[in-house]
Write an enzyme that holds these catalytic residues in place. Structure first.
Site, PDB file in Angstrom:
ATOM      1  N   ASP A   1       0.817  -1.226   0.000  1.00 20.68           N
ATOM      2  CA  ASP A   1       0.000   0.000   0.000  1.00 20.68           C
ATOM      3  C   ASP A   1       0.848   1.272   0.000  1.00 20.68           C
ATOM      4  O   ASP A   1       0.479   2.283   0.601  1.00 20.68           O
ATOM      5  CB  ASP A   1      -0.966   0.024   1.207  1.00 20.68           C
TER       6      ASP A   1
ATOM      7  N   LYS B   1       1.948   2.252  -5.041  1.00 19.36           N
ATOM      8  CA  LYS B   1       2.641   1.730  -6.231  1.00 19.36           C
ATOM      9  C   LYS B   1       1.808   1.917  -7.493  1.00 19.36           C
ATOM     10  O   LYS B   1       2.350   2.152  -8.561  1.00 19.36           O
ATOM     11  CB  LYS B   1       2.943   0.233  -6.054  1.00 19.36           C
TER      12      LYS B   1
ATOM     13  N   ASN C   1      -5.206 -10.332  -4.022  1.00 18.59           N
ATOM     14  CA  ASN C   1      -5.005  -9.756  -2.678  1.00 18.59           C
ATOM     15  C   ASN C   1      -4.488  -8.321  -2.808  1.00 18.59           C
ATOM     16  O   ASN C   1      -4.573  -7.533  -1.884  1.00 18.59           O
ATOM     17  CB  ASN C   1      -4.025 -10.608  -1.834  1.00 18.59           C
TER      18      ASN C   1
ATOM     19  N   GLY D   1      -4.297  -4.437  -4.441  1.00 22.21           N
ATOM     20  CA  GLY D   1      -5.302  -3.456  -4.821  1.00 22.21           C
ATOM     21  C   GLY D   1      -4.594  -2.191  -5.267  1.00 22.21           C
ATOM     22  O   GLY D   1      -3.805  -1.630  -4.520  1.00 22.21           O
ATOM     23  N   HIS D   2      -4.825  -1.807  -6.490  1.00 27.23           N
ATOM     24  CA  HIS D   2      -4.191  -0.602  -7.021  1.00 27.23           C
ATOM     25  C   HIS D   2      -5.259   0.426  -7.337  1.00 27.23           C
ATOM     26  O   HIS D   2      -6.223   0.114  -8.024  1.00 27.23           O
ATOM     27  CB  HIS D   2      -3.429  -0.907  -8.319  1.00 27.23           C
ATOM     28  N   THR D   3      -5.080   1.627  -6.824  1.00 29.17           N
ATOM     29  CA  THR D   3      -6.013   2.687  -7.161  1.00 29.17           C
ATOM     30  C   THR D   3      -5.320   3.636  -8.125  1.00 29.17           C
ATOM     31  O   THR D   3      -4.225   4.104  -7.852  1.00 29.17           O
ATOM     32  CB  THR D   3      -6.419   3.454  -5.883  1.00 29.17           C
TER      33      THR D   3
ATOM     34  N   GLN E   1       2.019  -5.998  -3.162  1.00 30.02           N
ATOM     35  CA  GLN E   1       2.372  -6.055  -1.731  1.00 30.02           C
ATOM     36  C   GLN E   1       3.696  -5.328  -1.475  1.00 30.02           C
ATOM     37  O   GLN E   1       3.959  -4.345  -2.150  1.00 30.02           O
ATOM     38  CB  GLN E   1       2.402  -7.512  -1.225  1.00 30.02           C
TER      39      GLN E   1
END
Ligand code: IMP
Length: 427
Positions: free
Chosen positions: A13, A16, A38, A40-42, A223
């Site tokens: 988090d 990236k 698992n 999560g990219h915003t 990760q």
């Protein structure tokens, strides 16, 4: 520089997604090499927020090839839902290629992830319950089902029958859960196979061809370093290798091909799930950073634990990954906080530790030792040049560079693509 590996230097988090998105514009190819949904990219593009879990962020550029490498575990339903979601937003997805050697997450993996966590009770890891650990467990025990097996009806039927025999015994006899139905699963997954097959390719071959042609390839780690199965805070880790070395294994590329390692570092530290966290802020400052930084999981929505920047962890990340450049993210979140604290060592039973301890029980007893620095009040979000940052912000960055002996080449001062300061070109 043709091959760059981008990794998270903390517990994931780090922001990236934004940096990957920024660099993807300059690259010819973006490769994911480990993990699964698992992650999560915003990514924020033209005020529109996109959340991706599996597909590399490069997908937003139709002229870049996006690779899901052999090192991943893929939940086919999640993959297809993500493709539908992107297509519904008008994003072209024909530039995606998936390795036939990647492993498939099956419903029993998800179920076992949740059941094992429950069984562990106080010892639980706080996983994302997406079936990641159980899928990698099957990979390591050589009973896993790969994407190429899924595409071969006979092979898939055989492997599913064998796996289900074992998994149903575990589900019913150990966990008192209902069994899964073979025919239903077979049919569901064969339908997925039909939809996925057009994306499947020998991705190692494609990546290496690109590298030979001198094209720019970005390897995108999910990760972070401290969640690495071998080098992270075991057992509070994920089941893959997010570190830079993982890029070679998880995409079928030799180490001699890699030119730069970009470590993404958030201006403060966060962690989701269980495990020791020496700079954790449990009081109002933690709350403030969490709310300002929007520190809630992209995948699970869980509030992230927040704390000050920890350079003991970062020195370790520099060593384990061979970081050559740093992308420093979310600097804008620290605006208005003064003084700022940087952890430069741990106090352990009266001794000062400056190297990250190997033992988790030692880490659990460590108390962070801090240096204080004045903060700044100015809004950073419109700044595009390093020289225009307030002196206190520049000093904060310089101190980090001094402590880590690695240049901060990129700075993020807001979530949008444009809110990025480049000091040194990566590609
Ligand atoms: P798993 O990967 O679902 O098995 O979870 C193992 C540990 O990794 C848990 O502490 C999760 O919270 C953490 N984790 C997994 N993926 C991410 C991520 O993308 N960001 C941050 N933490 C993660």
């Amino acid at each position: 520089m043709a091959a760059v590996v981008l990794i998270g230097a903390q517990w994931g988090d780090e922001g990236k997604g934004k940096i990957t998105d920024y660099l993807a514009e300059k690259a010819d190819m973006v490769v994911r090499y480990q993990g699964g949904n698992n992650a999560g990219h915003t990514v924020v593009i033209n005020n529109q927020i996109f959340k991706l879990h599996l597909i590399p962020s490069g997908i937003f550029y139709p002229d870049k090839l996006c690779i899901i490498g052999n090192g991943l575990v893929i939940d086919p339903k999640v993959l297809l839902d993500e493709l539908d979601y992107l297509q519904s937003k008008g994003i072209f997805t024909g530039n995606l290629r998936i390795s036939g050697n990647a492993h498939v997450i099956m419903p029993y993996h998800r179920m076992l992830d949740a059941l094992e966590e429950e069984f562990k009770g106080e010892q639980k890891l706080g996983t994302t319950k997406r079936g990641i650990g159980p899928a990698y467990k099957d990979k390591a025990s050589r009973s896993g089902i790969r994407i190429m097996d899924l595409l071969d009806k006979n092979e898939f039927s055989r492997k599913l029958a064998y796996n289900l025999k074992e998994k149903n015994l575990i589900l019913t006899k150990i966990y008192g859960h209902e069994e899964l139905n073979y025919s239903e699963l077979l049919q569901e997954y064969l339908e997925y196979a039909e939809k996925i097959k057009k994306y499947v390719a020998d991705t190692s071959l494609i990546v290496n061809q690109y590298l030979e042609e001198g094209k720019k390839v970005l390897f995108e780690g999910a990760q972070g370093t401290l969640l690495d199965l071998d080098h992270g805070t075991y057992p509070y880790v994920t089941s893959s290798n997010p570190i830079a070395g993982g890029a070679c294994v998880g995409s079928g590329v030799g180490p001699t091909k890699i030119n730069k390692i970009l470590g993404v570092v958030k201006s403060y530290t966060t962690r989701v799930g269980e495990g020791p966290f020496p700079t954790e802020l449990t009081e109002s400052m933690g709350e403030l950073i969490r709310n300002r930084g929007g520190e809630f999981g992209t995948t699970t929505g869980r509030p992230r634990r927040c704390g000050w920047l920890d350079t003991v962890i970062l020195k370790y990340a520099v060593r384990i990954n061979g970081i050559s450049d740093i992308a420093f993210t979310k600097l804008d979140v620290l605006t208005g906080i003064s003084p700022l604290k940087i952890c430069t060592g741990y106090s352990y039973r009266g001794k000062m530790l400056t190297e990250f301890p190997m033992s988790l029980s030692v880490l659990a007893e460590c108390e962070a030792v801090y240096e204080e620095m004045p903060g700044w009040q100015e809004d950073l979000t419109g700044i595009t040049k390093f020289e225009e940052l307030p002196t206190a912000a520049r000093n904060y960055i310089s101190r980090v560079e001094e402590l880590l002996k690695v240049p901060v080449s990129i700075l993020a001062v807001g979530p949008e693509r444009t809110k990025t300061i480049i000091r040194q070109k990566i590609f």
